[in-house]
Design a protein around this motif. Structure first.
Motif, PDB file in Angstrom:
ATOM      1  N   GLY A 285       0.797  -1.223   0.000  1.00  0.00           N
ATOM      2  CA  GLY A 285       0.000   0.000   0.000  1.00  0.00           C
ATOM      3  C   GLY A 285       0.828   1.270   0.000  1.00  0.00           C
ATOM      4  O   GLY A 285       0.321   2.335   0.379  1.00  0.00           O
ATOM      5  N   ASP A 286       2.096   1.167  -0.441  1.00  0.00           N
ATOM      6  CA  ASP A 286       2.992   2.341  -0.417  1.00  0.00           C
ATOM      7  C   ASP A 286       3.157   2.904   0.999  1.00  0.00           C
ATOM      8  O   ASP A 286       3.467   4.080   1.178  1.00  0.00           O
ATOM      9  CB  ASP A 286       2.500   3.464  -1.348  1.00  0.00           C
ATOM     10  N   TYR A 287       2.941   2.075   2.019  1.00  0.00           N
ATOM     11  CA  TYR A 287       3.105   2.549   3.400  1.00  0.00           C
ATOM     12  C   TYR A 287       4.514   3.086   3.611  1.00  0.00           C
ATOM     13  O   TYR A 287       5.484   2.553   3.070  1.00  0.00           O
ATOM     14  CB  TYR A 287       2.878   1.404   4.394  1.00  0.00           C
ATOM     15  N   LEU A 288       4.624   4.110   4.398  1.00  0.00           N
ATOM     16  CA  LEU A 288       5.874   4.777   4.755  1.00  0.00           C
ATOM     17  C   LEU A 288       6.454   5.506   3.551  1.00  0.00           C
ATOM     18  O   LEU A 288       6.462   6.732   3.519  1.00  0.00           O
ATOM     19  CB  LEU A 288       6.889   3.792   5.352  1.00  0.00           C
ATOM     20  N   ARG A 289       6.972   4.801   2.580  1.00  0.00           N
ATOM     21  CA  ARG A 289       7.415   5.366   1.294  1.00  0.00           C
ATOM     22  C   ARG A 289       7.220   4.264   0.263  1.00  0.00           C
ATOM     23  O   ARG A 289       7.332   3.082   0.591  1.00  0.00           O
ATOM     24  CB  ARG A 289       8.905   5.747   1.324  1.00  0.00           C
ATOM     25  N   SER A 290       7.009   4.657  -0.988  1.00  0.00           N
ATOM     26  CA  SER A 290       6.835   3.638  -2.029  1.00  0.00           C
ATOM     27  C   SER A 290       8.046   2.711  -2.047  1.00  0.00           C
ATOM     28  O   SER A 290       9.181   3.171  -2.159  1.00  0.00           O
ATOM     29  CB  SER A 290       6.708   4.304  -3.404  1.00  0.00           C
ATOM     30  N   GLY A 291       7.783   1.433  -1.914  1.00  0.00           N
ATOM     31  CA  GLY A 291       8.866   0.449  -2.012  1.00  0.00           C
ATOM     32  C   GLY A 291       9.617   0.189  -0.715  1.00  0.00           C
ATOM     33  O   GLY A 291      10.404  -0.756  -0.639  1.00  0.00           O
ATOM     34  N   ALA A 292       9.367   1.008   0.310  1.00  0.00           N
ATOM     35  CA  ALA A 292      10.171   0.892   1.536  1.00  0.00           C
ATOM     36  C   ALA A 292       9.940  -0.430   2.264  1.00  0.00           C
ATOM     37  O   ALA A 292      10.881  -1.050   2.769  1.00  0.00           O
ATOM     38  CB  ALA A 292       9.892   2.060   2.480  1.00  0.00           C
ATOM     39  N   MET A 293       8.693  -0.830   2.346  1.00  0.00           N
ATOM     40  CA  MET A 293       8.398  -2.064   3.074  1.00  0.00           C
ATOM     41  C   MET A 293       8.879  -3.278   2.272  1.00  0.00           C
ATOM     42  O   MET A 293       9.492  -4.195   2.810  1.00  0.00           O
ATOM     43  CB  MET A 293       6.894  -2.194   3.338  1.00  0.00           C
ATOM     44  N   ALA A 294       8.597  -3.260   0.978  1.00  0.00           N
ATOM     45  CA  ALA A 294       8.998  -4.395   0.135  1.00  0.00           C
ATOM     46  C   ALA A 294      10.509  -4.577   0.145  1.00  0.00           C
ATOM     47  O   ALA A 294      11.009  -5.702   0.112  1.00  0.00           O
ATOM     48  CB  ALA A 294       8.504  -4.195  -1.296  1.00  0.00           C
ATOM     49  N   ALA A 295      11.235  -3.456   0.209  1.00  0.00           N
ATOM     50  CA  ALA A 295      12.697  -3.526   0.179  1.00  0.00           C
ATOM     51  C   ALA A 295      13.238  -4.315   1.365  1.00  0.00           C
ATOM     52  O   ALA A 295      14.351  -4.840   1.318  1.00  0.00           O
ATOM     53  CB  ALA A 295      13.293  -2.117   0.168  1.00  0.00           C
ATOM     54  N   ASN A 296      12.441  -4.391   2.426  1.00  0.00           N
ATOM     55  CA  ASN A 296      12.877  -5.110   3.625  1.00  0.00           C
ATOM     56  C   ASN A 296      12.174  -6.451   3.795  1.00  0.00           C
ATOM     57  O   ASN A 296      12.238  -7.050   4.867  1.00  0.00           O
ATOM     58  CB  ASN A 296      12.635  -4.229   4.853  1.00  0.00           C
ATOM     59  N   SER A 297      11.479  -6.897   2.764  1.00  0.00           N
ATOM     60  CA  SER A 297      10.793  -8.191   2.868  1.00  0.00           C
ATOM     61  C   SER A 297      11.820  -9.316   2.719  1.00  0.00           C
ATOM     62  O   SER A 297      12.905  -9.113   2.180  1.00  0.00           O
ATOM     63  CB  SER A 297       9.708  -8.304   1.805  1.00  0.00           C
ATOM     64  N   PRO A 298      11.483 -10.508   3.229  1.00  0.00           N
ATOM     65  CA  PRO A 298      12.458 -11.606   3.232  1.00  0.00           C
ATOM     66  C   PRO A 298      13.062 -11.888   1.857  1.00  0.00           C
ATOM     67  O   PRO A 298      14.278 -12.068   1.723  1.00  0.00           O
ATOM     68  CB  PRO A 298      11.627 -12.799   3.717  1.00  0.00           C
ATOM     69  N   ILE A 299      12.229 -11.877   0.831  1.00  0.00           N
ATOM     70  CA  ILE A 299      12.731 -12.288  -0.480  1.00  0.00           C
ATOM     71  C   ILE A 299      13.775 -11.307  -1.021  1.00  0.00           C
ATOM     72  O   ILE A 299      14.651 -11.682  -1.813  1.00  0.00           O
ATOM     73  CB  ILE A 299      11.555 -12.457  -1.485  1.00  0.00           C
ATOM     74  N   MET A 300      13.706 -10.048  -0.576  1.00  0.00           N
ATOM     75  CA  MET A 300      14.657  -9.070  -1.122  1.00  0.00           C
ATOM     76  C   MET A 300      16.097  -9.358  -0.699  1.00  0.00           C
ATOM     77  O   MET A 300      17.041  -8.967  -1.373  1.00  0.00           O
ATOM     78  CB  MET A 300      14.253  -7.644  -0.737  1.00  0.00           C
ATOM     79  N   GLN A 301      16.244 -10.047   0.435  1.00  0.00           N
ATOM     80  CA  GLN A 301      17.611 -10.438   0.834  1.00  0.00           C
ATOM     81  C   GLN A 301      18.187 -11.383  -0.211  1.00  0.00           C
ATOM     82  O   GLN A 301      19.368 -11.265  -0.589  1.00  0.00           O
ATOM     83  CB  GLN A 301      17.591 -11.119   2.212  1.00  0.00           C
ATOM     84  N   SER A 302      17.347 -12.303  -0.685  1.00  0.00           N
ATOM     85  CA  SER A 302      17.799 -13.231  -1.723  1.00  0.00           C
ATOM     86  C   SER A 302      18.049 -12.491  -3.039  1.00  0.00           C
ATOM     87  O   SER A 302      19.006 -12.780  -3.747  1.00  0.00           O
ATOM     88  CB  SER A 302      16.751 -14.321  -1.970  1.00  0.00           C
ATOM     89  N   VAL A 303      17.167 -11.542  -3.356  1.00  0.00           N
ATOM     90  CA  VAL A 303      17.341 -10.782  -4.609  1.00  0.00           C
ATOM     91  C   VAL A 303      18.668 -10.024  -4.569  1.00  0.00           C
ATOM     92  O   VAL A 303      19.421  -9.994  -5.546  1.00  0.00           O
ATOM     93  CB  VAL A 303      16.156  -9.820  -4.839  1.00  0.00           C
TER      94      VAL A 303
END
Lengths: 77, 225
Positions: free
Chosen positions: B57-75
């Motif tokens: 939902g673009d919470y905090l800043r666009s992309g901010a939450m997703a950037a810290n999701s588990p899968i992003m560590q693998s990415v």
């Protein structure tokens, strides 16, 4: 412990939102407003044992994007 | 040879299916769909795509939450190993928030959501994503975003321009992006973030097919590697 994190855009970073609000204030007839910058206030309720270091890390890693934003941590009590 | 691609879906992604269709159309192989909560990416990927949408939902800043999701560590780890990563729109925002690309994407200067086809100038035709284009070529790709206003400080902009890391620029700046930047590469050239949606320009029914070349270039880079 209550903490307020004030996140604001760095000086020099254009703030389109602030500019629009500035314009709106002028439209409402408020003179003498030189600038408007919009930021974000994050209120945290954390364990008293939370260190300054941990608070800083929260800001650096998530609460602020330090490419464009500064943050200030305020301990409210 | 099969093109082994993955499309990551975050809660709030809405261009993941379009991205998957585009990859399949061009490569002939359907990509693997990966959920954000998955801890690991499939092995031996040739390509990772972060789609557009409004992750978290673009919470905090666009992309901010997703950037810290588990899968992003693998990415991040795959990107460091040289696996090509394409982030489109929200995917670009996630890549900047994750520190895989320089700069940040701010609210459009107009404050308005922009949804239209724009003209882009190809700046770099040497990257693995853009080799099928010609430098200076004008292409037409749709944009649909509220936070596409690219910002980086002067020093960073000078550096990325000096290193040829601007992939695309807007012919007419639609969102206030500094130096008209629409797409940026990382230093190694294997990560591209862009606000315009190449996956929405792969079929004549879309109104244009200029996006095909980007996926073809990525495929070609793999074949010739």
């Amino acid at each position: 412990m209550k903490i307020r994190v004030h996140v604001s855009l760095k000086p020099g970073v254009l703030d389109p939102q602030g500019r629009a609000v500035h314009h709106a204030l002028e439209g409402l007839g408020f003179d003498g407003v030189d600038d408007v910058r919009i930021g974000r206030l994050v209120e945290l309720d954390v364990a008293d044992s939370t260190t300054d270091e941990a608070l800083n890390e929260m800001c650096e890693k998530l609460l602020a994007n330090t490419v464009i934003e500064n943050y200030r941590i305020e301990k409210v009590g | 040879m099969a093109f082994r691609a993955a499309v990551i879906t975050f809660p709030g992604s809405n261009c993941d299916r379009d991205m998957a269709v585009a990859i399949e159309e061009v490569s002939g192989t359907a990509p693997i769909r990966v959920w954000h909560g998955d801890a690991h990416l499939p092995d031996d990927l040739d390509f990772i795509a972060l789609p557009g949408g409004f992750s978290y939902g673009d919470y905090l800043r666009s992309g901010a939450m997703a950037a810290n999701s588990p899968i992003m560590q693998s990415v991040k780890r795959r990107a460091e190993k040289g696996v090509p990563v394409l982030g489109v729109c929200n995917g670009f925002q996630v890549l900047t928030e994750a520190g895989l690309l320089p700069g940040a994407l701010m609210r459009n200067a107009s404050q308005n959501f922009i949804c239209r086809t724009v003209s882009l100038r190809v700046d770099n035709d040497q990257s693995r994503f853009t080799s099928g284009y010609e430098a200076g070529q004008t292409i037409h790709i749709p944009v649909a975003h509220h936070d596409g206003n690219y910002y980086a400080d002067d020093e960073t902009l000078d550096r990325i321009e000096g290193e040829g890391r601007v992939a695309f620029r807007y012919v007419e700046n639609c969102n206030g992006s500094r130096r008209d930047i629409a797409g940026v590469l990382n230093a190694q050239g294997n990560v591209l973030g862009m606000m315009p949606h190449p996956e929405r320009a792969i079929d004549p029914a879309h109104g244009g097919t200029d996006g095909i070349t980007l996926f073809e270039s990525a495929l070609q880079a793999l074949v010739s590697a």
